[in-house]
Write an enzyme that holds these catalytic residues in place. Structure first.
Site, short mmCIF file in Angstrom:
data_model
loop_
_atom_site.label_atom_id
_atom_site.label_comp_id
_atom_site.label_asym_id
_atom_site.label_seq_id
_atom_site.Cartn_x
_atom_site.Cartn_y
_atom_site.Cartn_z
CB CYS A 279 -0.97 -0.01 1.19
SG CYS A 279 -2.01 -1.48 1.18
CG HIS B 106 -1.99 4.30 5.51
ND1 HIS B 106 -1.96 4.19 4.13
CD2 HIS B 106 -2.15 3.03 5.97
CE1 HIS B 106 -2.09 2.92 3.78
NE2 HIS B 106 -2.21 2.19 4.87
CG HIS C 57 -6.57 0.84 1.58
ND1 HIS C 57 -5.66 1.50 0.80
CD2 HIS C 57 -5.84 0.10 2.47
CE1 HIS C 57 -4.44 1.19 1.19
NE2 HIS C 57 -4.53 0.34 2.20
#
Length: 399
Positions: A160, A293, A328
């Protein structure tokens, strides 16, 4: 300090818009992109919300001009990279050394999944050419060819933090005089492989996610692509447009704690943020906004929140997770959120953290829930933390 690296072009596609302008409008309206699964043929339809780009593959093919066999990741990458390249409006581009650094984690998994279904049912069906060029690097090469980029091409896949790392690698290429211009970022499309994988980890929320909320229950997967165009100081002086900002700081750190979990005390997150500040020559008090994040999982938000507390206490800048809008997007998230961070600096805005209700008990601060205009913003930090402890922080600063 060495010569600055300027951000002069932006391109993005996600569940809340097909270009930069649509994203800004969605943020201002508080319009999130989550909803029921419509594109994937999965048993989880109606059960797990996702944040899908609101264009079918056929529509994306019509927009990009790519072949019908193209994977969805390739199509999304093409849309955003082309927007960024055109936004940069660099004259005499053919006389410059141009690089393309792109990231993804799933490659052409969607097409591979389609092939497997046909082949598993009847091994006389399913054509091998339909899964040719589906590795992560092929996505980059196809889009680079479409853009006419030949001087430097590479792919990064670090979970990620992938596209955040591609941006910071691209900046280093410019600083080390390897290229004059670089398009950097990443793309990822939803696939059954990732949906099932994250579901197995038991970190998907069956409701719309609530990052940094005490009662958060997990993340919503999303898809999309985001790219920035960065240029050297020399190239900037030849342009007729004002840069969005400077990429002033970046750092990658790894706490090597666990294959998927962040260390409880956020060691990797802390080191990434601290290193980015040192690279930029800034103090924590200089940061005016943090794009978290902020996945919405209990572990991630606790670790990131604890690291921020350790580094910024007692003065905290506004923080929020734009994943409350886009979901996400995995390997694309760092690139998408880099675009958001550059826009934050340029337009002096702070994005809201949707669906926040209850402050986390272990943190002395909470995320911003309003869309804020006319803020005094000079430096924005963007965090991207991946599986395997691969943590990256970027800092975008006003020109």
């Amino acid at each position: 300090m060495s010569s600055p690296v300027y951000v002069i072009g932006l391109g993005v596609i996600s569940a809340i818009g097909n270009n930069v302008a649509e994203h800004l409008a969605s943020f201002e309206k508080g319009a999130a992109g989550m909803g029921d699964i419509t594109m994937l043929n999965t048993i989880h339809k109606g059960e797990l919300p996702v944040a899908e780009v609101k264009l079918s593959n056929d529509e994306l093919i019509a927009i990009t001009g790519l072949p019908s066999r193209s994977s969805r990741t390739t199509l999304l990458s093409s849309v955003a990279a082309k927007e960024a390249f055109e936004d940069a409006s660099i004259p005499n581009i053919k006389s410059l050394r141009v690089g393309f650094v792109s990231a993804n984690t799933v490659g052409g998994m969607d097409k591979s999944e389609d092939f497997y279904l046909d082949f598993h049912a009847d091994n006389n069906k399913g054509k091998l050419r339909n899964i040719f060029d589906h590795e992560c690097g092929a996505i980059t090469e196809i889009v680079a060819d479409q853009l006419g980029i030949k001087d430097f091409i590479t792919t990064i896949s670090t979970a990620c933090s992938s596209s955040a790392n591609s941006i910071f690698y691209g900046a280093r290429l410019i600083k080390n005089d390897v290229v004059d211009v670089v398009i950097a970022g990443g793309a990822d499309a939803l696939a059954k492989f990732t949906l099932n994988g994250f579901n197995t980890l038991m970190i998907l929320d069956k409701e719309f996610c609530k990052p940094f909320d005490e009662n958060r229950a997990g993340l919503n997967l999303g898809e999309g692509a985001g790219y920035v165009v960065m240029v050297s100081d020399k190239v900037t002086k030849t342009l007729n447009k004002q840069p969005y900002c400077i990429l002033s700081g970046y750092n990658n750190s790894n706490d090597a704690y666990h294959q998927t979990a962040s260390s409880p005390d956020g060691t990797g997150s802390y080191l990434a943020m601290k290193g980015a500040l040192a690279k930029a020559g800034l103090q924590p008090s200089d940061i005016d906004y943090i794009n978290l994040h902020g996945t919405g999982t209990p572990n991630n938000d606790s670790a990131e929140g604890t690291a921020i507390k350790r580094l910024f206490d007692p003065h905290y800048p506004p923080v929020s997770s734009t994943k409350s809008f886009t979901g996400h997007t995995l390997g694309a998230s760092g690139g998408i959120e880099a675009v958001f961070s550059a826009l934050s600096v340029k337009h002096r805005i702070v994005y809201p953290n949707l669906r926040f209700e209850t402050q986390m008990t272990e943190l002395p601060y909470k995320p911003e829930t309003r869309f804020l205009n006319d803020q005094d913003i000079k430096h924005v930090m963007s965090n991207s933390f991946g599986f395997g402890g691969n943590c990256t922080s970027l800092i975008f600063s006003a020109v």
